[in-house]
Design a protein around this motif. Sequence first.
Motif, PDB file in Angstrom:
ATOM      1  N   TYR B 109       0.802  -1.227   0.000  1.00  0.00           N
ATOM      2  CA  TYR B 109       0.000   0.000   0.000  1.00  0.00           C
ATOM      3  C   TYR B 109       0.832   1.273   0.000  1.00  0.00           C
ATOM      4  O   TYR B 109       0.284   2.367   0.025  1.00  0.00           O
ATOM      5  N   GLY B 110       2.180   1.140   0.020  1.00  0.00           N
ATOM      6  CA  GLY B 110       3.039   2.323   0.037  1.00  0.00           C
ATOM      7  C   GLY B 110       2.864   3.149  -1.241  1.00  0.00           C
ATOM      8  O   GLY B 110       2.383   2.654  -2.253  1.00  0.00           O
ATOM      9  N   ARG B 111       3.270   4.405  -1.165  1.00  0.00           N
ATOM     10  CA  ARG B 111       3.079   5.329  -2.284  1.00  0.00           C
ATOM     11  C   ARG B 111       3.771   4.834  -3.552  1.00  0.00           C
ATOM     12  O   ARG B 111       3.302   5.037  -4.658  1.00  0.00           O
ATOM     13  N   PHE B 112       4.920   4.140  -3.379  1.00  0.00           N
ATOM     14  CA  PHE B 112       5.698   3.751  -4.557  1.00  0.00           C
ATOM     15  C   PHE B 112       5.405   2.324  -5.007  1.00  0.00           C
ATOM     16  O   PHE B 112       6.018   1.822  -5.925  1.00  0.00           O
ATOM     17  N   GLY B 116      -0.679   0.707  -4.058  1.00  0.00           N
ATOM     18  CA  GLY B 116      -0.717   1.870  -3.193  1.00  0.00           C
ATOM     19  C   GLY B 116      -0.696   3.166  -3.995  1.00  0.00           C
ATOM     20  O   GLY B 116      -1.423   4.120  -3.703  1.00  0.00           O
ATOM     21  N   GLY B 117       0.117   3.184  -5.067  1.00  0.00           N
ATOM     22  CA  GLY B 117       0.190   4.374  -5.911  1.00  0.00           C
ATOM     23  C   GLY B 117      -1.144   4.642  -6.588  1.00  0.00           C
ATOM     24  O   GLY B 117      -1.611   5.790  -6.659  1.00  0.00           O
ATOM     25  N   TRP B 118      -1.781   3.566  -7.051  1.00  0.00           N
ATOM     26  CA  TRP B 118      -3.080   3.697  -7.729  1.00  0.00           C
ATOM     27  C   TRP B 118      -4.118   4.280  -6.759  1.00  0.00           C
ATOM     28  O   TRP B 118      -4.876   5.188  -7.097  1.00  0.00           O
ATOM     29  N   GLU B 120      -3.486   6.077  -4.120  1.00  0.00           N
ATOM     30  CA  GLU B 120      -3.105   7.453  -3.802  1.00  0.00           C
ATOM     31  C   GLU B 120      -3.584   8.413  -4.902  1.00  0.00           C
ATOM     32  O   GLU B 120      -4.046   9.512  -4.629  1.00  0.00           O
ATOM     33  N   ASN B 121      -3.489   7.930  -6.172  1.00  0.00           N
ATOM     34  CA  ASN B 121      -3.971   8.757  -7.281  1.00  0.00           C
ATOM     35  C   ASN B 121      -5.475   8.981  -7.195  1.00  0.00           C
ATOM     36  O   ASN B 121      -6.010   9.929  -7.771  1.00  0.00           O
ATOM     37  N   GLN B 125      -5.038   7.764   0.837  1.00  0.00           N
ATOM     38  CA  GLN B 125      -3.709   7.507   1.378  1.00  0.00           C
ATOM     39  C   GLN B 125      -3.822   6.461   2.480  1.00  0.00           C
ATOM     40  O   GLN B 125      -4.567   6.643   3.439  1.00  0.00           O
ATOM     41  N   SER B 129      -1.254   6.953   7.526  1.00  0.00           N
ATOM     42  CA  SER B 129      -2.588   7.518   7.719  1.00  0.00           C
ATOM     43  C   SER B 129      -3.469   6.472   8.420  1.00  0.00           C
ATOM     44  O   SER B 129      -3.064   5.317   8.604  1.00  0.00           O
TER      45      SER B 129
END
Lengths: 322, 263
Positions: B109-112, B116-118, B120-121, B125, B129
């Motif tokens: 689930y991390g931003r990278f 997780g990136g999908w 976040e877009n 988040q 969080s």
Amino acid sequence: MGIEVRGINKSFGATPVLRDVSVDVASGSLTALLGPSGGGKSTLLRVIAGLEQPDTGTVVISGTDATRLSPQRRNVGFVFQHYAAFKHMTVFDNVAFGLQIRKRPKDEIRRRVGELLELVHLDQFHKRYPAQLSGGQRQRMALARALAVEPEVLLLDEPFGALDAQVRKELRAWLRRLHDEVHVTTVFVTHDQEEAIEVADTIVVLAGGEVKQTGSPHEVYDNPADPFVMRFLGPVTEIDGQLVRPHDIELSTTPEPGTTPAVIDRVVRLGFEVRIEMRLRDGSDHEAWAQVTRGIVESLQLEPGGTVHVRPSPAARSLAVT
Amino acid sequence: MAKYGLRTVALVYLLFLLVLPVGLIGWRTFEHGAGPFFDALSSHSALHAFQVTFTVALWAVALNTVFGIGAAILLVRHSFPGKRLLGALIDLPLAVSPVVVGLALILVYGRFAPFGGWLENHGIQVIFSTPGMVLATVFVSLPLVVRAIVPVLEEMGDDQEQAAHTLGANRWQAFRRITVPGIRSALAYGIVLCLARALGEYGAVAVVSGRLVDQTQTLTLYVEERFQNFEQPAAYAAATALAVIAIVSLLLTKLLRPKDGDR
């Protein structure tokens, strides 16, 4: 017709439990499904209730094809061997359950539950929990609960199986009287032939997943279709290659036409009845026994070591041993 | 003589392991009376940590309760291929270290990470969080509700539910009126256990929360942070609060435990 079961087949995995079973239950009758354990009788009852789905075949209840109906739409009352009492509810709430599900008005529920509890002699106990009742009382509560929804048919799975002998006998007689009062089409499962003969109008003998014979208690007892049914319905003994009921054997001190000589091993007095255990002297040395009255023992002076001549009485139904 | 020896060993062992440390925290907390204790707990950061802890714990308990009932019914009442695998998977969180759980969640689930990136877009988040902290807490307390209910469901059997069906109840009615009351005590026990575990969780939450003061800081993280910053009174006060909550939960479980099957 109350219940018509046609061509039911059912397997659990690779094991067939019911094979092409067809049974008719007349409306208003009290029918016993009798057979040894593992014979498929409980499964058949659960198929009628909708708790099991048959692989093939149909179940028609009061003229409606119920084969694909879920249990809650079949309007059957089911009584389980181990009561299946709702443990967290009082006796009153147990019996009222089906009516509450049907959203009947409160005062109607109160009246109907009151009547039923009176019918099963539990009106004193309506505030108790199932754990505070004896086995027999719990089973009567389960019966009242099943009757509350005015079912088309009442199905009982070994209803007295978990009770001790004395209570069983009382409840049997009570069930018979209850049925005479309410006249609901009733099917009960039992492995006890005495219970089936005493209570039922019709007996269906099931073994190995097949119907062996259907008839009144008198018919299946006196005219069994095969040796299996004959053995299962009551005591049998073997004379001259024939299966005979021990009470249908004639004894004499002198040879008569059709008699076989035998040597008495034991004379067992069971009150009025006497059991004569003997060994046949026809070259086979088979053991056999006869059930006679004390009067016969005394008039023929039967004693261990003595010789008697035995034959099936002329009126007796006998079957060739196969 | 031997039995006194054994008692002494047990008591001394517990004294050094349990009574002394916890007792000392309590003593330190109330060293200067109850005033500093309440002052320490009513600071903005402490109140925020309470709020975060309870938000995360309540979400985790709610999710685990729903999942726990569903999974227990699946395990006891149904047979299907892969049932044993499901049973083993449910117990897995007991064996995996919470830190590993946290790292694994970041990997997904991390931003990278792709997923997780999908997310976040799309404005969700997870890591750093509340959703991530809820996920981590759900993971570590997953088996507690299931394992509390399973034996009771097994013992209850399905006769009562079948009886309800023949009396006209549909699946939901049978579940609500027969199954739930039958497992009520076990369910409550499982929920309290799960709540206690969720409130006290440290490792997994530490990894996924990012430990952002006044944002994602739970009570356990708050205790650690204050302690590292030499603010012992605040750390002790929060630790005592956690201990009190734990003890109350424990008492609740003791009260709830023996009820099933009584009647």
